[in-house]
Design an enzyme around this catalytic site. Sequence first.
Site, PDB file in Angstrom:
ATOM      1  CG  ASP A 115      -9.781  36.783   7.342  1.00 54.74           C
ATOM      2  OD1 ASP A 115     -10.489  36.960   8.356  1.00 54.74           O
ATOM      3  OD2 ASP A 115      -9.043  35.789   7.186  1.00 54.74           O
ATOM      4  CG  ASP A 139      -4.837  33.441  12.042  1.00 55.94           C
ATOM      5  OD1 ASP A 139      -3.841  33.277  11.312  1.00 55.94           O
ATOM      6  OD2 ASP A 139      -4.955  32.883  13.138  1.00 55.94           O
ATOM      7  CG  ASP A 165      -8.063  32.380   5.318  1.00 55.32           C
ATOM      8  OD1 ASP A 165      -8.628  33.361   5.857  1.00 55.32           O
ATOM      9  OD2 ASP A 165      -7.835  31.324   5.922  1.00 55.32           O
TER      10      ASP A 165
END
Length: 331
Positions: free
Chosen positions: A15, A17, A213
Site C-alpha cells: 500500500d 499512503d 496500514d
Amino acid sequence: MSDDLLGTYDALLLDLDGTVYRGGEAAPGAVPTIRTSRERGVGVRFVTNNASRSPQQVAAHLSELGFAAEVPEVSTSSQAAAAVLAEHLPAGATVLVVGAQALVDEVTAVGLRTVREFSGPVDAVVQGHSPDTGWRDLAEACLAIRAGALWVASNVDATLPTERGELPGNGSMVTALRAATGQEPIVAGKPARPLMDQAVRSADARRPLVVGDRLDTDIAGASTAGLDALLVLTGVCTPAQLLAATPQERPRYLAADLRGLLRPVTEVEIGEQPGWHVEADGTRLIAKGSGDPVALLRALCSAWWAAGGGCPQVLAEGPGAAAALELLKIG
C-alpha cells in the site's frame, strides 16, 4: 532462504499512503527496506486504491521520495476498474467517467469510449476519486445508472488520508449514488479482488505478501485474495482498532513499520511473545511483563482473537505492562 519475513515471500504488494509514505515524506525505514527487497530479488508492487493519479505520476512521486520506482511496479484501482469494464463490455462501448483524467486514460486504453454527460446511450459508469467531483458529475452518473448502465467503482474507501487529516474519499461519493439509485457497484479496488489479482499477475508472484496500514482495505483485501498480510502502524490503524478487528481484517504479522520485514518471522508473527504474558478473562485482557509495546500488541491480539474477539477491557499488572499500554493508547 533468509529466516526473516522478507525471505519467506517472493513479492511485496505494498500500500502507499500510511505504509510506504505519509503525505510528502517516506515512512520510517521504508526506503532502505524496499531497496533491500529489490537487492534480494523480491518483487515490489505499489498497490493503491487511489484512482486520481496515473501509474506514471505515482512512480514519479515515489522516485522523488527516494524509492526509484518504475511505472510497471505500480498497480492502481483505475487500471483494475478499466479491466473490469473490459471484461463486461464490447470494444467501443460508451462509459461515463466520474473521476480524474487518469481514470479516463485507463478506460480509453482498454478500447472503450468515454463521456462525461448522460446525453446519449451509456453502457457503463465508472467512478473514481477526484477532488473536483461535484453534484453535477454525480447527477449525470445517477441518470445513467438509473437507465440501466453497469456501475463500476474503483474503490469504496470512505476517507482519504491527507496532511490535514482524513477527508471524504471515493467511497463517500459512492454512498451518495447508492442512496440516489438503490444500486450497488462492482468494486475493483481493495478489499475486492480485481486490483490485488492484477498486482499478483504483474509481479508474477507465487507467494506474495500484502503490506498495509488499513484493516478494511489492505488486510481485508489480502483475506479476500487468500494472501498473508503484514500490518504496519505508520498509518490509520490504531492498536485498539486492531484488537477489535473482525476475522476478515486480522493480519498474520504486525510491525511498527516496514523494517519489520527484515526481522525474523517468529518476532513479527502475531502470537505469544517473550517477556509478555496475556490472559483473556471474559471481556477483559490482563497483561503483565515488560518489553517492546508492539510485541505486547501481538500477544494481546493472539489471546483476544483466540477468545472470540470484540472490544475488550485491557488491564495491566505491573509497571512494565502499564507503560506499554499507555504507549499503545489501550486501556
